[in-house]
Motif scaffolding. Structure first.
Motif, mmCIF file in Angstrom:
data_model
loop_
_atom_site.group_PDB
_atom_site.id
_atom_site.type_symbol
_atom_site.label_atom_id
_atom_site.label_comp_id
_atom_site.label_asym_id
_atom_site.label_seq_id
_atom_site.Cartn_x
_atom_site.Cartn_y
_atom_site.Cartn_z
ATOM 1 N N UNK A 44 -17.420 2.516 0.266
ATOM 2 C CA UNK A 44 -16.376 3.313 0.906
ATOM 3 C C UNK A 44 -15.606 2.496 1.930
ATOM 4 N N UNK A 45 -14.303 2.606 1.929
ATOM 5 C CA UNK A 45 -13.524 1.897 2.940
ATOM 6 C C UNK A 45 -13.763 2.505 4.322
ATOM 7 N N UNK A 46 -13.389 1.712 5.341
ATOM 8 C CA UNK A 46 -13.565 2.202 6.704
ATOM 9 C C UNK A 46 -12.737 3.443 6.941
ATOM 10 N N UNK A 47 -13.288 4.309 7.719
ATOM 11 C CA UNK A 47 -12.542 5.518 8.056
ATOM 12 C C UNK A 47 -11.481 5.175 9.089
ATOM 13 N N UNK A 48 -10.239 5.502 8.776
ATOM 14 C CA UNK A 48 -9.158 5.252 9.723
ATOM 15 C C UNK A 48 -8.916 6.528 10.504
ATOM 16 N N UNK A 49 -9.106 6.486 11.805
ATOM 17 C CA UNK A 49 -8.923 7.726 12.567
ATOM 18 C C UNK A 49 -7.458 8.149 12.605
ATOM 19 N N UNK A 50 -7.260 9.454 12.719
ATOM 20 C CA UNK A 50 -5.903 9.976 12.783
ATOM 21 C C UNK A 50 -5.419 9.985 14.227
ATOM 22 N N UNK A 51 -4.130 10.261 14.372
ATOM 23 C CA UNK A 51 -3.565 10.342 15.710
ATOM 24 C C UNK A 51 -4.303 11.392 16.534
ATOM 25 N N UNK A 52 -4.585 12.509 15.883
ATOM 26 C CA UNK A 52 -5.219 13.605 16.611
ATOM 27 C C UNK A 52 -6.657 13.270 17.001
ATOM 28 N N UNK A 53 -7.265 12.291 16.299
ATOM 29 C CA UNK A 53 -8.627 11.888 16.656
ATOM 30 C C UNK A 53 -8.629 11.017 17.907
ATOM 31 N N UNK C 478 7.415 -31.701 -0.115
ATOM 32 C CA UNK C 478 8.108 -32.547 -1.098
ATOM 33 C C UNK C 478 9.229 -31.766 -1.789
ATOM 34 N N UNK C 479 9.594 -30.612 -1.255
ATOM 35 C CA UNK C 479 10.814 -29.972 -1.720
ATOM 36 C C UNK C 479 10.610 -28.965 -2.825
ATOM 37 N N UNK C 480 9.359 -28.676 -3.201
ATOM 38 C CA UNK C 480 9.175 -27.662 -4.225
ATOM 39 C C UNK C 480 9.102 -26.274 -3.585
ATOM 40 N N UNK C 481 9.452 -25.281 -4.368
ATOM 41 C CA UNK C 481 9.412 -23.902 -3.873
ATOM 42 C C UNK C 481 8.375 -23.127 -4.641
ATOM 43 N N UNK C 482 7.710 -22.241 -3.993
ATOM 44 C CA UNK C 482 6.897 -21.278 -4.719
ATOM 45 C C UNK C 482 6.744 -20.021 -3.879
ATOM 46 N N UNK C 483 6.399 -18.961 -4.564
ATOM 47 C CA UNK C 483 6.195 -17.706 -3.861
ATOM 48 C C UNK C 483 4.734 -17.601 -3.478
ATOM 49 N N UNK C 484 4.496 -17.214 -2.250
ATOM 50 C CA UNK C 484 3.119 -17.081 -1.834
ATOM 51 C C UNK C 484 2.527 -15.785 -2.393
ATOM 52 N N UNK C 485 1.375 -15.924 -2.991
ATOM 53 C CA UNK C 485 0.668 -14.741 -3.484
ATOM 54 C C UNK C 485 -0.460 -14.434 -2.522
ATOM 55 N N UNK C 486 -0.579 -13.183 -2.157
ATOM 56 C CA UNK C 486 -1.639 -12.818 -1.228
ATOM 57 C C UNK C 486 -2.811 -12.220 -1.986
ATOM 58 N N UNK C 487 -3.984 -12.569 -1.557
ATOM 59 C CA UNK C 487 -5.160 -12.008 -2.209
ATOM 60 C C UNK C 487 -5.234 -10.514 -1.904
ATOM 61 N N UNK C 488 -5.803 -9.798 -2.834
ATOM 62 C CA UNK C 488 -5.935 -8.367 -2.618
ATOM 63 C C UNK C 488 -7.131 -8.078 -1.747
ATOM 64 N N UNK C 489 -7.060 -6.939 -1.064
ATOM 65 C CA UNK C 489 -8.262 -6.460 -0.403
ATOM 66 C C UNK C 489 -9.244 -6.038 -1.500
ATOM 67 N N UNK C 490 -10.522 -6.193 -1.267
ATOM 68 C CA UNK C 490 -11.471 -5.813 -2.318
ATOM 69 C C UNK C 490 -11.333 -4.352 -2.720
ATOM 70 N N UNK C 491 -10.918 -3.488 -1.743
ATOM 71 C CA UNK C 491 -10.749 -2.081 -2.084
ATOM 72 C C UNK C 491 -9.627 -1.907 -3.095
ATOM 73 N N UNK C 492 -8.552 -2.699 -2.881
ATOM 74 C CA UNK C 492 -7.444 -2.602 -3.832
ATOM 75 C C UNK C 492 -7.855 -3.164 -5.186
ATOM 76 N N UNK C 493 -8.556 -4.288 -5.103
ATOM 77 C CA UNK C 493 -8.941 -4.981 -6.326
ATOM 78 C C UNK C 493 -9.859 -4.104 -7.185
ATOM 79 N N UNK C 494 -10.732 -3.390 -6.508
ATOM 80 C CA UNK C 494 -11.749 -2.629 -7.231
ATOM 81 C C UNK C 494 -11.123 -1.625 -8.193
#
Lengths: 382, 270, 578
Positions: A44-53, C478-494
C-alpha cells in the motif's frame, strides 16, 4: 488473462496430465538470471493526509460546507411543503429555456431535488473531507468450504437422506417422481386454459364480412357503405378526388360521433381489423388489372393494417402513391396492388373490393379475401 | 496569471478549455458566416391578373412553363415543375407564402423558409393569375381559420386519424420515403394549414371539403393552435419526438450527471 | 429496563467491538434498543461484521448502485401511482381539466393517468420521476454490465452473480415495457399492437398465444389489468428476490477491486461501511434521487396527454418503444421481408419472429453464457478477485465492443425515422446503412479495439522499460540531444506489470512417449484454436529480467535517471525524491 498470484489458497492447482492441453498458467515464459520471475507488489502506498487532517481551519471549513448542504436540504423540504399548499395544480410559470410549464411540477420537483441533493452531497462531502480516509485492508478467504465440510455435506445428503430408503424402494421413488412431475399441471391448465377464447376464424374475419367478427361469430356478407373515420359519414364516389385519401370504417361499426352511442360492441377489436384506406389514382397509373377491377374508376380501398406487425399504414404520398408504415417503414406501392417495395413486410396489403350503390355512395362488394394484418401460422389454411 | 498557471493541470482544465474552444468557434462562425442572399425581386404593387402573370413569367416560368403548363427536366419523366391550372389561389398562397416557392433549386422537397420572396400583394396577384387559368381552392376567409371558433377536442380526434401518422402527435413532423418528410406544424399560421389541407402540397394528400368539411378543418386549426400555445406541463419537450429523444437524454445527461457525481464521490479529497 | 441491569445484552457477545467500549450514554441507549433485538435474534454479530466490511472505492463501482437506487425510486414512486391509477380498459368520457381531450372517449386507465398528471397535486412530478428513474434503471444496468464484463469481474467465483444479473437485466426491460404500456395512450397502444403482431407470428401456436395473452381478440379488456398485475406484482417480486440474491452474493464474495499497490487477490482495500461507506453509499442514494427529481422537474417525459387515447386506427409518426426495447424494434425494421415463408398452407414469419421472439432472449442468453464459454477456453479454475484492466484482455474487450456495436446498430435503427428528419437524410438509405453496418461494423470494431488494446499494452511495456518521458531535453557536452526519461515510482510501475503473462494452450504431441498416435479429442482441438484466438498475439508484462536487460542496454540510446534493476531499490530513491 490472469492475476499476479497463481497460488490462491484453497484452489489446489495441480498439473493434470490427463488434460489434453497445457494449463494456462504453465504457458508463460519462465524468468531467468536469478531475478524474480515477476515483480513483487510494492504494498500500500503511503497515506497522504488531507487538508482537513492537517489544518483545523480547513476542517472547520469542510464542516461548514457540509452543514450548509444539510441546511439547503432542510430549506428545500420546507419550500416543498410551502409550495405544495401555495401552488394550484393548474398554475403555470414561465421558465427560461423551457417556456410555460406547470408551476407545481417545476416548483415541487426542484424543491424535492434540493431536499434530496442537500443530504446526498452533504453526506458524501462529509465522508470525503472529515471521515477517516486511510484505506483499510480486509482479508479474503476462498469461497470454497473445507474438504471436511464438503465431505460432511455429501455424507448427510447421501447417508442420512438414504435412511429414507428412497433408493431401496423404487416404487416410492418413481411414484413420487411422477407425482411431483405432474402436480403443477392442474395449476398450469387452469391458468393456461382460461386465459382467453380460442381465435377460431376471427383472425380471418372483419366487420366487412357483414358484422361482428369476434371468435364464434358467423357474419353473413352484405354490402356495407364505406364511412369516414371518425365522422362516420358515407362517402360519395364523386367526393373522392384524385390525390385525396380517406380513412374508412365499415358502416355500423363506429358510434355516433356526438352521442357516442351505437356502433360495434367490441369497438376497438373491430376497428383493429376493419380499418381501410381509400385513395383515388388516375386509372392510367394503376398497373394491376385486379386492382382496377376491384376498385371503382381509380378509387381503390386497401386494408390499413400493416401485414408486418399490424400498425396502421396511414402515410400516403399522393405524388409517388407510396404507403409508408410509421412503425417499421414497410412501404407499399398503391399502383402495384400495394406490393411491398421496401421494409420488413412480405405480403401486400389486402384490397377491399368496392363498388357504388344506387345513391352514389361507395360500398363494399365483398369482404376481404384474406386475413388482414400480421401473419400467423395457419392464415392460409382456413 | 499565476493562479491560472497553477490551475492548468486541474482535471477539469481540459473540459473547460474544450468548452471554451467550441464556444469561440461557434461565436466566430456566426459572426463570419455568409448571410443568406437577399431577395432580388422588386416590389410590384398590383392585384391584377396581368401583374400576376408578369410576376409569374419573371419568377416561376422557368420551371412551370410560360403559361403554367408544367415543364419536364428532359431526363426520364421527371418534371421541373407541375402544371398549375386548377391548383387555385390557395396553393399559390401556401407555396409562396410559406417561402417554399420559388425554389432555388430542384430538390426532393421544397422546404419552408422564413425568407418569403414576395409581398402579400404580389402573392395575391400571382394567385389571381393562377386562379384565372382554371377554378381551384380559394384562399380561406379569416373566419374559416379562426381557431377560437373551432373545437380543439374534435380537432384532436380528426388530427390523430388524418394527420398524426405523418406529422406526429404534436405536429413535430415525421419522415416519409426517400428523404421526403412531413414538415413540423409549429408556428404555421391557420391560413396556411387550411390551404395545405385543401390543396395537398407535394406528398401530402388532398383533403377536399367532402373529405374534411371546412368546420373540421377549423377544428384541426383550433387543436394545433391550442397545443402550440399551451404550456408544456412537464418541462422541456425535447422536441416532442417521443421516446428516442427521451432515451438519448437519459443516456447523455442522466447518465452523464450521475457518473460525474460518482467520479466526485470516488475521488480523494484535497 | 432489563438492559440497564448488570448484564447488558451486548455483554453477551464477548469479542464484540462494543464489548470493551466505555458505556457512554449513547452507547447504552443504542445497546438498549439493539440489545432488545439482539436478545431475540443474535443480530449483533452479523451486524458488527457487516459494519466493518470493506468496500473498494472506484467510480465505476457506483454504476450498479445507480441501478439499485433507481429501482428503489421506481418502487417508491410506483407505489404512489397505484393509489390513483385505474388499471381498466373500461370506457369513459373524459371531463377533466385538460381541455384538448374533453369529451373524448377513452379507457379508464388513460383517464386516470391524465388525472394523475393534471388534477393530483404533485402527481405529474411523481409520474415523471417514475418514468425517468425507469430509464435510468435500465441505462445503469447496461453500463454496470459493461463494467463487469470489460474488467472480467464475472470470472470465478462470480459466474452465478453474472447470470443473476443477466436475468435481472432482462426482467428490467420487460418490467419497463409493461409499465410503458399501462397508460393506454396512442403510443403505448401502438406498442402493444406491435407486441400482439409479433406474438401472433410465433410458429404454430401464435394465434392461440395472442388470444391467450389478450383474453380474446386484440386489444380486448384484459391486457391492461394483466400487464398491471405483471408490472406491480409479478415482475417486481422476482426482481426484488433476484436483486437480494445479487447484492447478497456481493457481500458474501466481497467486492472485486482494481489492481494496484497493496491490492492482491487475497485482500480488499477500501473503506469500511461504518462510517465512510455508509455515508458515501447512503449519500449517493440521495444524489441519484435528487438528480432524477431535478430532471423530472425540468424535462418532460412521455407526454401521454399529447398522444391521445389508444385507438387502432390512428398512429403517430415516430412510434418507438422506450430505448431499452429499441434494439428489438430496430431489428424488426432491419429484417427483410423475404424471411417470411409460405408452405403447405402455413406461414412462417421469420422476418418478425427472429427480431422480436428470438433476438430478445438470445441477447440475454449469450450474455449469461459468456463466462462459462471463456472459462472453457482458458481452463482457468482459480478464483479472481482482482479486476483486469480492459487492455490486458484484448480479445475479450474486442468481443465486448463488437457486441455493443451490434446492439447499438439495432438500437439506432429503431430511431431511423427520427434520424431521417433531423439529419435530412433518406430513411431508406439509413435503413440500408444499418443493414450493412450490422454485418460490417462489429468485426471492424473488434479488430480496431483489439489493436488499440495491444498498442496500449505495448505502451505500458515501453513505459516500464524506458521510464516515462519527462519532456526535458538534455544536451550532452559533445552536442547530442536526448530526452530524459524518468523512472517510474514502483507504485506506478506495479499497475503496468501486475497482470499475469499468458500464452495460448497447446495441444499435447500427437504421439505419446511410446510413439503411439494419440488423437486429440475434437473438443481439445477446438479449445486450442479458441485459445490461440484469445491469446496468440498476447503482449505480456515486463519481467524484472527484461527490465534489467533494458537498463543494461539503455545507456547507449537514452539516459534513464535512477536506472535500477530492482523496484525495491528504486522505491527508496523515489521516497527520497518526494
Amino acid at each position: 488473462m490472469n492475476e499476479q498470484d497463481p497460488h490462491t489458497p484453497g484452489t489446489e492447482v495441480t498439473p493434470a496430465p490427463e488434460h489434453g492441453a497445457v494449463r494456462l498458467e504453465e504457458g508463460h515464459v519462465v524468468g531467468t538470471g536469478g531475478l524474480p520471475e515477476r515483480f513483487t507488489n510494492p504494498g500500500l502506498p503511503h497515506h497522504v493526509p488531507r487538508m482537513a487532517d492537517l489544518d483545523e481551519a480547513a476542517a472547520r471549513r469542510a464542516e461548514k460546507q457540509v452543514a450548509t448542504l444539510f441546511g439547503i436540504s432542510i430549506l428545500g423540504t420546507v419550500l416543498f411543503i410551502v409550495l405544495y399548499f401555495v401552488l394550484d395544480v393548474d398554475q403555470t410559470v414561465f421558465v427560461p429555456g423551457i417556456g410555460r410549464t406547470s408551476a407545481s411540477n417545476v416548483g415541487l420537483g426542484v424543491t424535492l431535488a434540493l431536499s434530496l441533493l442537500g443530504i446526498g452531497l452533504g453526506a458524501v462531502h462529509w465522508a470525503k473531507t472529515l471521515m477517516p480516509d486511510a484505506e483499510v485492508v480486509e482479508e479474503r478467504h476462498p469461497m470454497r468450504a473445507s474438504d471436511a465440510d464438503r465431505a460432511e455435506a455429501v455424507r448427510v445428503i447421501t447417508e442420512e437422506g438414504g435412511r429414507s430408503q428412497i433408493s431401496r424402494r423404487p416404487l416410492v421413488k418413481y411414484t413420487l417422481g411422477g407425482a411431483l412431475g405432474l402436480f403443477a399441471l392442474p395449476l398450469a391448465l387452469q391458468v393456461g386454459g382460461s386465459l382467453g377464447e380460442l381465435p377460431r376464424k376471427s383472425l380471418s374475419l372483419t366487420w366487412w364480412n357483414g358484422g361482428p367478427s369476434g371468435p364464434g361469430e358467423e357474419p353473413t356478407f352484405r354490402p356495407l357503405r364505406l364511412m369516414k373515420d371518425p365522422e362516420n359519414q358515407p362517402i360519395k364516389a364523386s367526393d373522392v378526388t384524385i390525390g385525396s385519401v380517406f380513412h374508412v370504417m365499415p358502416e355500423g361499426l363506429l358510434p355516433d360521433p356526438e352521442t357516442h352511442e351505437g356502433g360495434a360492441e367490441d369497438l376497438l377489436e373491430e376497428k383493429a381489423k376493419a380499418a381501410v384506406l381509400l385513395m383515388r389514382l388516375d386509372p392510367a397509373q394503376i398497373r394491376s388489372q385486379k386492382e382496377l377491377d376491384w376498385g371503382h374508376d381509380g378509387i381503390v380501398a386497401y386494408s390499413k393494417i400493416c401485414t408486418h406487425v399490424g400498425c396502421p399504414v396511414g402515410l400516403y404520398e399522393q405524388q409517388t402513391h407510396h404507403l409508408l408504415c410509421p412503425c417499421h417503414q414497410s412501404t407499399f406501392d398503391v399502383t402495384q396492388d400495394c406490393k411491398v417495395i421496401f421494409g420488413p413486410a412480405k405480403r401486400p396489403l389486402p384490397q377491399l373490393k368496392i363498388t357504388v350503390d344506387d345513391e352514389g355512395y361507395l360500398v363494399s362488394a365483398q369482404p376481404f379475401e384474406e386475413a388482414v394484418g400480421p401473419s400467423f401460422w395457419e392464415r392460409n389454411s382456413s | 496569471m499565476n493562479a491560472l498557471a497553477a490551475r492548468r493541470r486541474h482535471p477539469a482544465a481540459i473540459a473547460v478549455l474544450l468548452m471554451l474552444g467550441l464556444f469561440l468557434t461557434g461565436a466566430l462562425y456566426s459572426a463570419f458566416a455568409p448571410e443568406p442572399a437577399e431577395a432580388t425581386t422588386q416590389a410590384l404593387a398590383s392585384q391584377s391578373v396581368e401583374e400576376g402573370k408578369a410576376l409569374f413569367r419573371a419568377n416561376c416560368a422557368s420551371c412551370h412553363g410560360v403559361n403554367a403548363e408544367g415543364r419536364s427536366t428532359g431526363t426520364d419523366d421527371q418534371i421541373a415543375g407541375p402544371a398549375l391550372a386548377g391548383v387555385g389561389a390557395a396553393a399559390v398562397d401556401f407555396q409562396v407564402g410559406t417561402g417554399r416557392m420559388p425554389m432555388t433549386q430542384p430538390g426532393t422537397q421544397a422546404a419552408r423558409s422564413d425568407d418569403v420572396k414576395f409581398t402579400d400583394e404580389q402573392i395575391a396577384a400571382l394567385g389571381a393569375y393562377i386562379a384565372s387559368l382554371a377554378p381551384g381552392p380559394e384562399v380561406p376567409s379569416e373566419e374559416a381559420v379562426d381557431p377560437t371558433q373551432g373545437d380543439p377536442a374534435t380537432g384532436g380526434e380528426l388530427f390523430r386519424v388524418n394527420c398524426a401518422m405523418c406529422h406526429n402527435f404534436a405536429g413535430s413532423g415525421g419522415a416519409l420515403t426517400r428523404g421526403k418528410y412531413a414538415p413540423s406544424l409549429k408556428d404555421v399560421s391557420g391560413k396556411h394549414i387550411y390551404e395545405a389541407m385543401a390543396t395537398g402540397p407535394q406528398s401530402m394528400p388532398v383533403f377536399n371539403d367532402a373529405n374534411m368539411t371546412p368546420e373540421s378543418k377549423r377544428d384541426i386549426i383550433a387543436f394545433l393552435t391550442t397545443i402550440n400555445e399551451q404550456e408544456n406541463p412537464g418541462g422541456m419537450t425535447l422536441g416532442s419526438l417521443g421516446p428516442v429523444s427521451e432515451g438519448l437524454f437519459a443516456w447523455v445527461f442522466g447518465l452523464g450527471i450521475l457518473v460525474g457525481c460518482a467520479v466526485w464521490l470516488g475521488a480523494k479529497a484535497a | 429496563m432489563s438492559t440497564s441491569s448488570a448484564r447488558p445484552a451486548d455483554a453477551l457477545r464477548a469479542g464484540d467491538p462494543g464489548y470493551q467500549a466505555p458505556p457512554s450514554g449513547a452507547a447504552r441507549r443504542i445497546g438498549g434498543i439493539a440489545g432488545w433485538v439482539d436478545d431475540r435474534t443474535g443480530a449483533a454479530k452479523p451486524v458488527g461484521y457487516l459494519m466493518k466490511k470493506v468496500f473498494p472505492d472506484h467510480w465505476s463501482f457506483m454504476l450498479g448502485e445507480i441501478a439499485m437506487y433507481s429501482m428503489i425510486i421506481c418502487l417508491v414512486t410506483g407505489s404512489f401511482l397505484t393509489f390513483w391509477f385505474v388499471p381498466s380498459a373500461g370506457h369513459t368520457v373524459y371531463d377533466g381539466s385538460y381541455v384538448p381531450l374533453r369529451g373524448v372517449e377513452m379507457s379508464q386507465a388513460y383517464a386516470s393517468t391524465l388525472h394523475i398528471s393534471f388534477d393530483i397535486k404533485g402527481g405529474l412530478i411523481i409520474r415523471q420521476i417514475h418514468h425517468w428513474a425507469a430509464l435510468m434503471f435500465t441505462v445503469a444496468i447496461v453500463v454496470h454490465m459493461f463494467r463487469v464484463f470489460f474488467t472480467g469481474a464475472f470470472r470465478k467465483p462470480r459466474e452465478i452473480n453474472w447470470v443473476i444479473g443477466s436475468v435481472l437485466a432482462l426482467l428490467a426491460i420487460v418490467e419497463g415495457f409493461a409499465g410503458y404500456s399501462l397508460p393506454d395512450d396512442l403510443l403505448s397502444g401502438t406498442g402493444i399492437r406491435a407486441m400482439a403482431g409479433f406474438v401472433q407470428t410465433a410458429p404454430v401456436i401464435g394465434s392461440y398465444l395472442v388470444y391467450g395473452i389478450f383474453g380474446g381478440p386484440f386489444p380486448g379488456d384484459m391486457i391492461i389489468p394483466r400487464l398491471y398485475s405483471a408490472h406491480v406484482l409479478l415482475i417486481p417480486a422476482i426482481l426484488i428476490g433476484l436483486f437480494t440474491a445479487h447484492i447478497g452474493l456481493v457481500a458474501l464474495q466481497k467486492h472485486t477491486q482494481f489492481p494496484g499497490p497493496g491490492r492482491t487477490n487475497d485482500n480488499v482495500v477500501g473503506y469500511p461501511v461504518m462510517p465512510v461507506y455508509a455515508a458515501k453509499a447512503g449519500g449517493f442514494f440521495f444524489i441519484v434521487f435528487g438528480v432524477i427529481a431535478l430532471i423530472s422537474a425540468l424535462v418532460q417525459i412521455n407526454p401521454i396527454w399529447g398522444y391521445g387515447p389508444y385507438d387502432p386506427s390512428p398512429v403517430t409518426a415516430g412510434s418507438q418503444p422506450d430505448w431499452y426495447m429499441g434494439f428489438a424494434d430496430g431489428a424488426l425494421r432491419l429484417l427483410p421481408g423475404w424471411l417470411e415463408f409460405h408452405f403447405w398452407g402455413f406461414t412462417l414469419s421469420l422476418n418478425i419472429a427472429l427480431g422480436a421472439l428470438v433476438l430478445l432472449p438470445l441477447v440475454y442468453t449469450v450474455l449469461g453464457v459468456y463466462p462459462f464459454l471463456e472459462r472453457w477456453v482458458t481452463k482457468d479454475e482459480r478464483e479472481h478477485h482482482l479486476l483486469q484492466r480492459p487492455r490486458n484482455a484484448p480479445v475479450r474487450t474486442g468481443i465486448g465492443m463488437a457486441g455493443i456495436t451490434a446492439y447499438t446498430v439495432f438500437m439506432f435503427a429503431a430511431g431511423n425515422d427520427i434520424m431521417a428528419i433531423k439529419l435530412g437524410m433518406s430513411i431508406n438509405d439509413i435503413t440500408w446503412f444499418f443493414r450493412i453496418a450490422l454485418f460490417v461494423a462489429p468485426p471492424v470494431v473488434f479488430w480496431v479495439t483489439k489493436r488499440i488494446c495491444l498498442s496500449l499494452q505495448r505502451r505500458d511495456r515501453e513505459t516500464v522499460l524506458h521510464g516515462r518521458e519527462s519532456g526535458t531535453i538534455i544536451r550532452t557536452p559533445d552536442g547530442r540531444y536526448f530526452e530524459r526519461h524518468e523512472a517510474q515510482l514502483p507504485e506506478e510501475q506495479w499497475v503496468l506489470v501486475q497482470h499475469e503473462a499468458v500464452a495460448p494452450l497447446e495441444l499435447e504431441p500427437e504421439v505419446d512417449e511410446h510413439g503411439v498416435a494419440r488423437p486429440a479429442a475434437r473438443s481439445e482441438r477446438v479449445r486450442a484454436a479458441l485459445s490461440r484466438f484469445y491469446f496468440a498475439d498476447a503482449v505480456n508484462p515486463v519481467t524484472p529480467a527484461e527490465l534489467a536487460a533494458a537498463h543494461h542496454h539503455g545507456h547507449e540510446t537514452e539516459a534513464i535517471e535512477g536506472a535500477q534493476p530492482s523496484p525495491e531499490l528504486e522505491s527508496s530513491q523515489a521516497t527520497d525524491r518526494s
